[in-house]
Design a protein around this motif. Sequence first.
Motif, short mmCIF file in Angstrom:
data_model
loop_
_atom_site.label_atom_id
_atom_site.label_comp_id
_atom_site.label_asym_id
_atom_site.label_seq_id
_atom_site.Cartn_x
_atom_site.Cartn_y
_atom_site.Cartn_z
N ARG A 1 1.60 -4.40 45.93
CA ARG A 1 0.51 -4.21 44.96
C ARG A 1 0.91 -3.19 43.88
NH1 ARG A 1 -3.27 -4.22 49.57
NH2 ARG A 1 -4.39 -6.20 49.59
N LEU A 2 1.63 -2.17 44.28
CA LEU A 2 2.08 -1.17 43.31
C LEU A 2 3.03 -1.81 42.30
CD1 LEU A 2 2.97 2.48 44.02
CD2 LEU A 2 4.53 1.11 42.66
N LEU A 3 3.98 -2.61 42.79
CA LEU A 3 4.91 -3.30 41.88
C LEU A 3 4.15 -4.25 40.95
CD1 LEU A 3 7.79 -4.18 44.39
CD2 LEU A 3 7.82 -2.41 42.61
N MET A 4 3.14 -4.92 41.49
CA MET A 4 2.32 -5.82 40.67
C MET A 4 1.58 -5.04 39.58
SD MET A 4 0.78 -8.07 43.82
CE MET A 4 -0.40 -9.00 42.83
N THR A 5 1.05 -3.89 39.95
CA THR A 5 0.31 -3.08 38.99
C THR A 5 1.21 -2.64 37.83
OG1 THR A 5 -1.22 -2.30 40.69
CG2 THR A 5 -1.03 -0.97 38.70
N VAL A 6 2.41 -2.20 38.16
CA VAL A 6 3.36 -1.79 37.11
C VAL A 6 3.65 -2.96 36.19
CG1 VAL A 6 5.72 -1.04 36.67
CG2 VAL A 6 4.39 0.04 38.49
N GLN A 7 3.88 -4.15 36.77
CA GLN A 7 4.17 -5.33 35.96
C GLN A 7 3.00 -5.68 35.05
OE1 GLN A 7 6.86 -7.12 35.49
NE2 GLN A 7 5.83 -8.63 34.18
N VAL A 8 1.79 -5.65 35.58
CA VAL A 8 0.60 -6.01 34.80
C VAL A 8 0.35 -5.00 33.68
CG1 VAL A 8 -1.92 -6.19 34.93
CG2 VAL A 8 -0.50 -7.37 36.61
N LEU A 9 0.46 -3.73 34.00
CA LEU A 9 0.27 -2.69 32.97
C LEU A 9 1.27 -2.86 31.84
CD1 LEU A 9 -0.34 0.35 35.33
CD2 LEU A 9 -1.95 -0.43 33.59
N LEU B 1 16.44 -13.85 45.69
CA LEU B 1 15.18 -13.15 45.80
C LEU B 1 15.38 -11.65 45.57
CD1 LEU B 1 12.38 -14.32 46.43
CD2 LEU B 1 12.66 -13.51 48.78
N THR B 2 14.55 -11.06 44.72
CA THR B 2 14.61 -9.64 44.37
C THR B 2 13.19 -9.10 44.36
OG1 THR B 2 14.33 -10.01 42.00
CG2 THR B 2 16.61 -10.09 42.86
N PRO B 3 13.01 -7.78 44.31
CA PRO B 3 11.65 -7.25 44.20
C PRO B 3 10.91 -7.79 42.98
CG PRO B 3 13.15 -5.50 44.83
CD PRO B 3 14.01 -6.70 44.53
N GLN B 4 11.61 -7.99 41.87
CA GLN B 4 10.98 -8.51 40.67
C GLN B 4 10.51 -9.95 40.87
OE1 GLN B 4 14.01 -6.90 40.71
NE2 GLN B 4 13.13 -4.96 39.97
N ILE B 5 11.33 -10.76 41.55
CA ILE B 5 10.95 -12.15 41.80
C ILE B 5 9.81 -12.21 42.81
CG2 ILE B 5 11.76 -14.34 42.77
CD1 ILE B 5 14.51 -13.72 41.56
N VAL B 6 9.86 -11.37 43.83
CA VAL B 6 8.77 -11.31 44.80
C VAL B 6 7.47 -10.93 44.08
CG1 VAL B 6 7.85 -10.11 46.82
CG2 VAL B 6 10.26 -10.80 46.77
N THR B 7 7.55 -9.98 43.16
CA THR B 7 6.37 -9.57 42.39
C THR B 7 5.82 -10.72 41.57
OG1 THR B 7 7.19 -7.30 42.27
CG2 THR B 7 5.51 -7.94 40.67
N ALA B 8 6.70 -11.49 40.97
CA ALA B 8 6.26 -12.65 40.18
C ALA B 8 5.54 -13.67 41.06
CB ALA B 8 7.46 -13.30 39.50
#
Length: 199
Positions: A54-62, A6-13
């Motif tokens: 939510r911030l990590l999600m926003t970066v990923q979506v953008l 588990l990593t921040p990227q996986i949590v974001t996914a």
Amino acid sequence: MARAGLTPQIVTAHALAVLDETGPAGLTLKAVAERAGVAAPSLYKHVRSLDDLRLLMTVQVLNEAADRIGAGVMGLAGDDALRAFLREYRSYADEFPYRHSLLESPPVGGEETDPAVAAAVGRLLGTAHAAVRGYGLDGDELVHAVRALRVVVVGFVSLEQGTGYQLPTPLDASFDFLTDLLTAGLGRLAARSGSAVGG
């Protein structure tokens, strides 16, 4: 038991999957933890809070929107590029309606936007600039054109996803009509300015 790797990227996914399935109301750390197969406190090893997530999600979506729309616009100019931008943006919003809400309302932290968000916003805006660059506009006219492009597509998509369109007239036909209006208007503006339009 925590799932290995588990990593921040996986949590974001996982969080984006929860958002896709349940909408913003269902996005909680508990729901993300359940999807990841861990206890909720385990997420704090990877994200500080739901706002941080939510911030990590926003970066990923953008970034994913910039990739997708940019790929559609690449190699095109003028009307072709503009039409590709509008088409790809609408397609992304149609496929991921809840993610779309993060595109135009990125979170702001404190007095300054988070650098990662700012960079991702810059990439998406770069695709918009690429879509209108073929009209040969510069300075304030270029800014106005990019703003008009965003207003057209964001406004249409927002109304389409809500209850803004009630008449039976096909929405695809309305979208094509709006696209024609925008390309014709920018074409006339470019001609008035003496700019060459490609595409």
